[in-house]
Design a protein around this motif. Sequence first.
Motif, PDB file in Angstrom:
ATOM      1  N   MET A   1       0.837  -1.189   0.000  1.00 36.82           N
ATOM      2  CA  MET A   1       0.000   0.000   0.000  1.00 36.82           C
ATOM      3  C   MET A   1       0.879   1.249   0.000  1.00 36.82           C
ATOM      4  O   MET A   1       1.951   1.254   0.607  1.00 36.82           O
ATOM      5  N   ASN A   2       0.415   2.296  -0.673  1.00 35.33           N
ATOM      6  CA  ASN A   2       1.122   3.565  -0.635  1.00 35.33           C
ATOM      7  C   ASN A   2       1.161   4.101   0.792  1.00 35.33           C
ATOM      8  O   ASN A   2       0.337   3.739   1.629  1.00 35.33           O
ATOM      9  N   SER A   3       2.119   4.983   1.043  1.00 33.51           N
ATOM     10  CA  SER A   3       2.226   5.580   2.368  1.00 33.51           C
ATOM     11  C   SER A   3       1.933   7.075   2.304  1.00 33.51           C
ATOM     12  O   SER A   3       1.944   7.678   1.228  1.00 33.51           O
ATOM     13  N   ARG A   4       1.663   7.648   3.457  1.00 35.23           N
ATOM     14  CA  ARG A   4       1.431   9.082   3.595  1.00 35.23           C
ATOM     15  C   ARG A   4       2.189   9.562   4.828  1.00 35.23           C
ATOM     16  O   ARG A   4       2.538   8.757   5.699  1.00 35.23           O
ATOM     17  N   THR A   5       2.409  10.872   4.879  1.00 33.29           N
ATOM     18  CA  THR A   5       3.115  11.449   6.008  1.00 33.29           C
ATOM     19  C   THR A   5       2.166  12.335   6.803  1.00 33.29           C
ATOM     20  O   THR A   5       1.552  13.255   6.250  1.00 33.29           O
ATOM     21  N   LEU A   6       2.048  12.048   8.080  1.00 32.31           N
ATOM     22  CA  LEU A   6       1.280  12.879   8.994  1.00 32.31           C
ATOM     23  C   LEU A   6       2.237  13.815   9.708  1.00 32.31           C
ATOM     24  O   LEU A   6       3.276  13.375  10.227  1.00 32.31           O
ATOM     25  N   GLY A   7       1.890  15.095   9.733  1.00 34.77           N
ATOM     26  CA  GLY A   7       2.768  16.055  10.372  1.00 34.77           C
ATOM     27  C   GLY A   7       4.104  16.127   9.675  1.00 34.77           C
ATOM     28  O   GLY A   7       4.206  15.993   8.448  1.00 34.77           O
ATOM     29  N   ALA A   8       5.160  16.303  10.456  1.00 33.31           N
ATOM     30  CA  ALA A   8       6.489  16.486   9.874  1.00 33.31           C
ATOM     31  C   ALA A   8       7.101  15.197   9.355  1.00 33.31           C
ATOM     32  O   ALA A   8       7.749  15.191   8.300  1.00 33.31           O
ATOM     33  N   ASP A   9       6.853  14.070  10.063  1.00 30.30           N
ATOM     34  CA  ASP A   9       7.663  12.905   9.696  1.00 30.30           C
ATOM     35  C   ASP A   9       7.089  11.550  10.081  1.00 30.30           C
ATOM     36  O   ASP A   9       7.819  10.567  10.130  1.00 30.30           O
ATOM     37  N   LEU A  10       5.776  11.465  10.366  1.00 29.31           N
ATOM     38  CA  LEU A  10       5.214  10.155  10.713  1.00 29.31           C
ATOM     39  C   LEU A  10       4.663   9.498   9.455  1.00 29.31           C
ATOM     40  O   LEU A  10       3.603   9.861   8.949  1.00 29.31           O
TER      41      LEU A  10
END
Length: 336
Positions: A1-10
């Motif tokens: 699955m593709n990933s996403r970034t929450l906030g600065a770096d999660l």
Amino acid sequence: MNSRTLGADLNVSAIGLGCMGFSHAYGPPTEDDEAIQAIRTAFDMGYTMFDTAETYGTAEDPHHNEKLVGEALKDVRSQVQIVTKFGIRFDKTSKAVNKPLIPDARPETIRASVEGSLRRLQTDHIDLYFQHRVDPKVEPEAVAQVMADLIREGKITHWGISEVSEDYLRRAHRVCPVTAVQNRYSMMARWHESLFPVLEELNVGFVAFSPMANGLLTGAYGKGEQFDPKLDYRSAMPQFTQEAAKKNQELLYLLQGLAVQRNATPAQISLAWMLCKKPWIVPIPGSRKTERMQENAGAADIVLTNEEVAAIDQALSSIPMSAVFGGTEVVSRETK
């Protein structure tokens, strides 16, 4: 699955798994072995973000869900992001199936909560620690300072706030940067879209719970659906009444039509719509069936253009809809 970034770096999977239903709110809990296997199967499918809370439990074990998640993921801990929550307890004096929430974000309560969650999750840190509901008796700066201390101590790596207002978010963020908010969001519940410009300004992600209006937008529930009034929150939700079934027909027809066009399912369209609105939105649909988890994961591969999203938004703003469950009542701890 593709990933996403929450906030600065999660970095998290584009779609997370809401684990609450294995223990709580959607009928009898799943057998432990079956639930643990389902969570592991989700990991094998590409899910890396798993959402739970200290209060997701059973009558026999109020912290049941964290234990399931911890057991299921202990040997792949370095490859997943565990999300849990602090700051509420249920009003046990209520006879309602969906018992009111009593917020408690006092520093000493948070400290006790994080230690309990770490133990049950069988981990030395929590990847994203949400304040489950705002406590009007504790200033946001005080909560944020505890979060900053926990980050410094390595007990959590990121924090967030659920069901938060702009003012509370800004005040908390100034003390300790917030990684994400977790709010109710679906095609039937769009009232938090007004917060989106603030989230972009502050670089805060959005974790969407109940992204399919507690299952209604899957199209799987027919007229006259019956839910256990003692164990299933849906038994008291307005979108599942007989009157609502009639009122929501046009919405479900819209979803079905879009699904046919995309060779997808209504559930996948519901999730793809929000995924394509913003790159920092991560829905966390809850399912106990692995086939539904696979179906939901497939939504991450559906790309809607800006024009298609805008057209859906316009349609959603103009067609009739029933009321939708907007959240559990919150009561003061002073009286409980």
